[in-house]
Design an enzyme around this catalytic site. Structure first.
Site, PDB file in Angstrom:
ATOM      1  N   CYS A  31       0.916  -1.101  -0.111  1.00  0.00           N
ATOM      2  CA  CYS A  31      -0.145   0.179  -0.071  1.00  0.00           C
ATOM      3  C   CYS A  31       0.766   1.300  -0.060  1.00  0.00           C
ATOM      4  O   CYS A  31       0.810   2.220   1.004  1.00  0.00           O
ATOM      5  CB  CYS A  31      -0.972   0.164   1.113  1.00  0.00           C
ATOM      6  SG  CYS A  31      -2.130   1.371   1.100  1.00  0.00           S
ATOM      7  N   HIS A  36       7.073   5.952   1.448  1.00  0.00           N
ATOM      8  CA  HIS A  36       7.764   4.433   1.012  1.00  0.00           C
ATOM      9  C   HIS A  36       8.848   4.698  -0.162  1.00  0.00           C
ATOM     10  O   HIS A  36      10.099   4.352  -0.032  1.00  0.00           O
ATOM     11  CB  HIS A  36       6.908   3.469   0.574  1.00  0.00           C
ATOM     12  CG  HIS A  36       5.867   2.777   1.758  1.00  0.00           C
ATOM     13  ND1 HIS A  36       4.767   2.877   1.636  1.00  0.00           N
ATOM     14  CD2 HIS A  36       6.308   2.041   2.662  1.00  0.00           C
ATOM     15  CE1 HIS A  36       3.979   2.555   2.690  1.00  0.00           C
ATOM     16  NE2 HIS A  36       4.993   1.732   3.481  1.00  0.00           N
ATOM     17  N   LYS A 148       9.267   7.378  10.949  1.00  0.00           N
ATOM     18  CA  LYS A 148       7.893   7.550  11.366  1.00  0.00           C
ATOM     19  C   LYS A 148       7.465   6.491  12.346  1.00  0.00           C
ATOM     20  O   LYS A 148       6.818   6.557  13.380  1.00  0.00           O
ATOM     21  CB  LYS A 148       6.943   7.235  10.025  1.00  0.00           C
ATOM     22  CG  LYS A 148       5.570   6.515  10.191  1.00  0.00           C
ATOM     23  CD  LYS A 148       4.596   7.669  10.376  1.00  0.00           C
ATOM     24  CE  LYS A 148       3.026   7.149  10.500  1.00  0.00           C
ATOM     25  NZ  LYS A 148       2.996   5.705  10.706  1.00  0.00           N
ATOM     26  N   ARG A 186      -2.062   3.393   6.775  1.00  0.00           N
ATOM     27  CA  ARG A 186      -3.623   3.230   7.497  1.00  0.00           C
ATOM     28  C   ARG A 186      -4.387   4.948   7.436  1.00  0.00           C
ATOM     29  O   ARG A 186      -5.502   4.478   7.711  1.00  0.00           O
ATOM     30  CB  ARG A 186      -2.964   3.167   8.946  1.00  0.00           C
ATOM     31  CG  ARG A 186      -2.993   1.653   9.481  1.00  0.00           C
ATOM     32  CD  ARG A 186      -2.727   1.315  10.710  1.00  0.00           C
ATOM     33  NE  ARG A 186      -2.360   0.127  11.085  1.00  0.00           N
ATOM     34  CZ  ARG A 186      -1.237  -0.618  11.090  1.00  0.00           C
ATOM     35  NH1 ARG A 186      -0.177   0.040  11.270  1.00  0.00           N
ATOM     36  NH2 ARG A 186      -1.191  -1.831  11.439  1.00  0.00           N
TER      37      ARG A 186
HETATM   38  P1  AMP Z   1       5.214  -0.020   6.610  1.00  0.00           P
HETATM   39  O1  AMP Z   1       4.798  -0.473   5.149  1.00  0.00           O
HETATM   40  O2  AMP Z   1       4.069   0.802   7.255  1.00  0.00           O
HETATM   41  O3  AMP Z   1       5.606  -1.311   7.473  1.00  0.00           O
HETATM   42  O4  AMP Z   1       6.562   1.011   6.329  1.00  0.00           O
HETATM   43  C1  AMP Z   1       7.471   0.552   5.624  1.00  0.00           C
HETATM   44  C2  AMP Z   1       8.558   1.513   6.011  1.00  0.00           C
HETATM   45  O5  AMP Z   1       8.470   2.767   5.336  1.00  0.00           O
HETATM   46  C3  AMP Z   1       9.107   1.743   7.388  1.00  0.00           C
HETATM   47  O6  AMP Z   1      10.550   1.734   7.402  1.00  0.00           O
HETATM   48  C4  AMP Z   1       8.360   2.834   7.894  1.00  0.00           C
HETATM   49  O7  AMP Z   1       8.993   3.634   8.922  1.00  0.00           O
HETATM   50  C5  AMP Z   1       8.287   3.650   6.550  1.00  0.00           C
HETATM   51  N1  AMP Z   1       7.543   4.888   6.567  1.00  0.00           N
HETATM   52  C6  AMP Z   1       6.094   4.702   6.379  1.00  0.00           C
HETATM   53  N2  AMP Z   1       5.655   5.706   6.332  1.00  0.00           N
HETATM   54  C7  AMP Z   1       6.505   6.677   6.464  1.00  0.00           C
HETATM   55  C8  AMP Z   1       6.591   8.042   6.577  1.00  0.00           C
HETATM   56  N3  AMP Z   1       5.478   8.984   6.408  1.00  0.00           N
HETATM   57  N4  AMP Z   1       7.828   8.840   6.386  1.00  0.00           N
HETATM   58  C9  AMP Z   1       8.890   8.037   6.394  1.00  0.00           C
HETATM   59  N5  AMP Z   1       8.852   6.626   6.409  1.00  0.00           N
HETATM   60  C10 AMP Z   1       7.884   6.202   6.286  1.00  0.00           C
END
Ligand code: AMP
Length: 297
Positions: A31, A36, A148, A186
């Site tokens: 997503c 990302h 984040k 989310r």
């Molecule tokens: P997730 O798909 O939510 O597990 O996130 C994957 C990676 O993207 C993790 O290292 C998160 O910390 C990073 N990430 C998600 N949202 C953000 C954001 N708004 N800013 C910076 N990094 C992000």
């Protein structure tokens, strides 16, 4: 762009690549959004080959959390990754990473206990286990994690230090929407009304930071109260608002002056309807803290 689901095939491919070049890796649950993509851009600066995983890891979701309804947008994700010139997407199924008989768990103490550790039992064990596997499978020299999920970033730094993993962890600042809300997969769950209320989270963090600019001796208790009021005015259900050192993550007593906490940071988690959101902001003065720009897409 290669799309693989087999850990064995990816590891063989990565071992071949590694003879000639460096590999950078970004772990995601899909997503994909601009946050990302910023991590992926950063990763590409460090290596000739970039691998991105898309895996909604069942091990890191507790009972009753949103594992089954977590947004899955695989085809759109692939298009974004192709455009971002990623070399390989690793998109395993649950059984590919956790075949029958899988029995190992990676447990990290101390930094996993406060903050989200108190509210999400087993979460960090699930994250640590999957990330160690992903590092082994991708053979990555570099990996980029977002601030984040600051506690997760600290966990990954801790594992790589403690276990002497041959991988360099790069931290990426939070990417925010124009109105200040941290980008998150989310956020899709939010109705327009909930999204407006959710803005109280980054606003509460900024209010604490601004207050500290004019009240140099303010205590943890004092600035927490400000944020709690802002969140309750927006009718958010607060899991926590904590001020802690960016390294230890443990909260000092409410009477401690924020200025006395090394590299102080505020951590917030709150629920807007059924959606749980987290955020954090550096409260440290100087170039590493207050003045450091955050990215907007
Ligand atoms: P997730 O798909 O939510 O597990 O996130 C994957 C990676 O993207 C993790 O290292 C998160 O910390 C990073 N990430 C998600 N949202 C953000 C954001 N708004 N800013 C910076 N990094 C992000």
């Amino acid at each position: 762009m290669l799309t693989l689901k087999s850990p064995q095939i990816l590891q063989e491919t990565a071992l071949r690549w590694k003879r000639e070049c460096k590999i950078a890796f970004v772990a995601t649950m899909g997503c994909l959004h601009e946050g990302h993509l910023a991590l992926i851009d950063k990763a590409r600066e460090f290596a000739q080959k970039t691998i991105v995983s898309i895996f909604v890891n069942p091990l890191q979701f507790a009972e009753g959390e949103d594992y089954s309804r977590y947004p899955r947008t695989f085809e759109a994700d692939l298009a974004k990754l192709e455009e971002a010139k990623v070399d390989c997407v690793f998109a395993p199924e649950g059984d590919d990473l956790y075949p029958k008989g899988f029995a190992t768990r990676v447990q990290v103490s101390k930094i996993t206990e406060p903050l989200c550790g108190r509210f999400r039992p087993g979460h960090f064990e699930g994250v640590a286990t999957v990330c160690l596997k992903l590092f082994q499978i991708t053979q990555a020299d570099f990996t980029v994690f977002g601030e984040k999920d600051f506690q997760q970033l600290r966990l990954i730094q801790q594992i790589t230090e403690d276990l002497n993993l041959p991988i360099t962890v790069i931290a990426h600042p939070i990417v925010r929407d124009k109105d200040g809300l941290a980008l998150s997969s989310r956020n899709r769950y939010l109705s327009a009304e909930e999204r407006t209320r959710a803005l109280a989270i980054p606003e509460a963090a900024r209010e604490m930071r601004d207050y500290l600019r004019s009240h140099a001796f303010a205590t943890v208790g004092e600035v927490r109260e400000l944020a709690l009021k802002r969140l309750s005015d927006a009718a958010l259900q607060v899991d926590y608002v904590e001020v802690a050192s960016s390294r230890q993550l443990a909260s000092p007593s409410p009477t401690t002056q924020v200025a006395a906490i090394p590299d102080a940071r505020v951590f917030l988690a709150a629920r807007v309807g059924h959606t749980r959101l987290i955020d954090n902001l550096s409260l440290a003065a100087g170039p590493a803290g207050l003045e450091r720009p955050e990215r907007t897409p």
